[in-house]
Each structure stands twice: as C-alpha cells, then as structure tokens.
Write a protein that holds these residues in place. Sequence first.
Motif, PDB file in Angstrom:
ATOM      1  N   TYR A  78       0.835  -1.203   0.000  1.00 30.59           N
ATOM      2  CA  TYR A  78       0.000   0.000   0.000  1.00 30.59           C
ATOM      3  C   TYR A  78       0.870   1.253   0.000  1.00 30.59           C
ATOM      4  O   TYR A  78       0.641   2.191  -0.763  1.00 30.59           O
ATOM      5  N   LEU A  79       1.882   1.274   0.852  1.00 28.62           N
ATOM      6  CA  LEU A  79       2.760   2.434   0.964  1.00 28.62           C
ATOM      7  C   LEU A  79       3.494   2.709  -0.346  1.00 28.62           C
ATOM      8  O   LEU A  79       3.510   3.844  -0.834  1.00 28.62           O
ATOM      9  N   VAL A  80       4.079   1.684  -0.936  1.00 28.89           N
ATOM     10  CA  VAL A  80       4.859   1.864  -2.164  1.00 28.89           C
ATOM     11  C   VAL A  80       3.965   2.324  -3.314  1.00 28.89           C
ATOM     12  O   VAL A  80       4.278   3.303  -4.009  1.00 28.89           O
ATOM     13  N   VAL A  81       2.848   1.645  -3.518  1.00 26.17           N
ATOM     14  CA  VAL A  81       1.974   1.994  -4.645  1.00 26.17           C
ATOM     15  C   VAL A  81       1.416   3.406  -4.469  1.00 26.17           C
ATOM     16  O   VAL A  81       1.380   4.200  -5.411  1.00 26.17           O
ATOM     17  N   THR A  82       1.005   3.743  -3.258  1.00 28.98           N
ATOM     18  CA  THR A  82       0.428   5.063  -3.017  1.00 28.98           C
ATOM     19  C   THR A  82       1.473   6.163  -3.180  1.00 28.98           C
ATOM     20  O   THR A  82       1.195   7.210  -3.780  1.00 28.98           O
ATOM     21  N   VAL A 116      -2.055  15.017  -3.674  1.00 25.08           N
ATOM     22  CA  VAL A 116      -2.108  15.409  -2.262  1.00 25.08           C
ATOM     23  C   VAL A 116      -3.127  14.555  -1.507  1.00 25.08           C
ATOM     24  O   VAL A 116      -2.895  14.138  -0.371  1.00 25.08           O
ATOM     25  N   GLY A 117      -4.259  14.252  -2.154  1.00 28.31           N
ATOM     26  CA  GLY A 117      -5.278  13.424  -1.524  1.00 28.31           C
ATOM     27  C   GLY A 117      -4.796  12.021  -1.212  1.00 28.31           C
ATOM     28  O   GLY A 117      -5.155  11.447  -0.183  1.00 28.31           O
ATOM     29  N   LEU A 118      -3.975  11.467  -2.100  1.00 27.56           N
ATOM     30  CA  LEU A 118      -3.422  10.135  -1.831  1.00 27.56           C
ATOM     31  C   LEU A 118      -2.538  10.161  -0.590  1.00 27.56           C
ATOM     32  O   LEU A 118      -2.592   9.251   0.239  1.00 27.56           O
ATOM     33  N   LEU A 127      -6.213   2.589  -4.756  1.00 29.03           N
ATOM     34  CA  LEU A 127      -7.564   2.447  -4.198  1.00 29.03           C
ATOM     35  C   LEU A 127      -7.770   1.058  -3.602  1.00 29.03           C
ATOM     36  O   LEU A 127      -8.210   0.917  -2.461  1.00 29.03           O
ATOM     37  N   VAL A 128      -7.434   0.042  -4.366  1.00 25.94           N
ATOM     38  CA  VAL A 128      -7.658  -1.332  -3.910  1.00 25.94           C
ATOM     39  C   VAL A 128      -6.833  -1.632  -2.667  1.00 25.94           C
ATOM     40  O   VAL A 128      -7.357  -2.154  -1.669  1.00 25.94           O
ATOM     41  N   LEU A 129      -5.548  -1.317  -2.698  1.00 25.34           N
ATOM     42  CA  LEU A 129      -4.699  -1.610  -1.544  1.00 25.34           C
ATOM     43  C   LEU A 129      -5.086  -0.759  -0.342  1.00 25.34           C
ATOM     44  O   LEU A 129      -5.016  -1.231   0.793  1.00 25.34           O
ATOM     45  N   GLY A 130      -5.505   0.475  -0.574  1.00 21.33           N
ATOM     46  CA  GLY A 130      -5.950   1.319   0.525  1.00 21.33           C
ATOM     47  C   GLY A 130      -7.182   0.763   1.197  1.00 21.33           C
ATOM     48  O   GLY A 130      -7.275   0.740   2.436  1.00 21.33           O
ATOM     49  N   VAL A 131      -8.135   0.307   0.411  1.00 19.26           N
ATOM     50  CA  VAL A 131      -9.360  -0.278   0.975  1.00 19.26           C
ATOM     51  C   VAL A 131      -9.050  -1.582   1.701  1.00 19.26           C
ATOM     52  O   VAL A 131      -9.568  -1.849   2.789  1.00 19.26           O
ATOM     53  N   LEU A 132      -8.172  -2.390   1.118  1.00 14.50           N
ATOM     54  CA  LEU A 132      -7.812  -3.654   1.776  1.00 14.50           C
ATOM     55  C   LEU A 132      -7.055  -3.421   3.081  1.00 14.50           C
ATOM     56  O   LEU A 132      -7.274  -4.136   4.062  1.00 14.50           O
ATOM     57  N   TYR A 133      -6.184  -2.430   3.084  1.00 12.29           N
ATOM     58  CA  TYR A 133      -5.366  -2.195   4.275  1.00 12.29           C
ATOM     59  C   TYR A 133      -6.116  -1.395   5.347  1.00 12.29           C
ATOM     60  O   TYR A 133      -6.088  -1.737   6.527  1.00 12.29           O
ATOM     61  N   LEU A 165      -1.785   2.553 -11.347  1.00 11.55           N
ATOM     62  CA  LEU A 165      -1.342   3.063 -10.052  1.00 11.55           C
ATOM     63  C   LEU A 165      -2.522   3.609  -9.242  1.00 11.55           C
ATOM     64  O   LEU A 165      -2.611   3.382  -8.034  1.00 11.55           O
ATOM     65  N   ALA A 166      -3.434   4.308  -9.901  1.00 13.79           N
ATOM     66  CA  ALA A 166      -4.612   4.831  -9.202  1.00 13.79           C
ATOM     67  C   ALA A 166      -5.494   3.686  -8.709  1.00 13.79           C
ATOM     68  O   ALA A 166      -5.956   3.686  -7.561  1.00 13.79           O
TER      69      ALA A 166
END
Length: 118
Positions: free
Chosen positions: A5-9, A56-58, A108-114, A103-104
Amino acid sequence: MFAGYLVVTLVASVVNGLAAIANFIGHEYPKSQADKLSVPRSWMRPLGTLLAAGSVGLLAGMQVPLLGSLAAGGLILYFLGALYVHLRVGDYQLGGWAVFFCLAVGSLVLGVLYQGAW
C-alpha cells in the motif's frame, strides 16, 4: 500489506504530482499531447490542478482513509476520461495511460484492503 500500500500510493502520488507540475510550468510534453489529442492548451492548468489534488489526496489518505479513497477514485475517473480522449482521436499508444491508471486503481484497492473504505 502495508508495504505494498505504501509503495503503490507513494509512487502514484509522485508521478501524478510530477505530471501536475509539468502542466503548471508549461512543459513541452503536455502541450504536445494536448495538441495531438485536440485538447485546448487552456485546459492544462485545470487538468494539472486535478492531478495535484489527487496527488495530495493520496498522501492525506494515509492518515484519513476516506480522503485517500476519494482521491484514488477521482484519479480513476480522470484517467477514464483521458482514455476516452485518446480513443476519440484514434491514439492507441496507451502505455503511459495504463501506468497512471493502474497506479490509481492499485492505490484504491490496496488502501481499501489495508485501511478499510472509511
């Protein structure tokens, strides 16, 4: 999960931020793309503003998950619009678009999962 999540974001935020800066400073690449895609050059700053807001939102989404989800969703919509513009003029060179879009979506997917949706 956190590392992915950190790397992709972070990568998504950096590349969108750099694209926003290129639009703001009037770099030749966004200008040539606008001309190729029949997009008025006057749209470069507003489009750059959308990219900057997504970037910035990410980053903010790491602390406030809802902001991250909204930013990633906004970037996904932005790049779906970009896909339409590319296809409208018959430009099928979509490698750069695919990187930004994936990447977007990944953010989103990794953020929701994490972190969860909210």
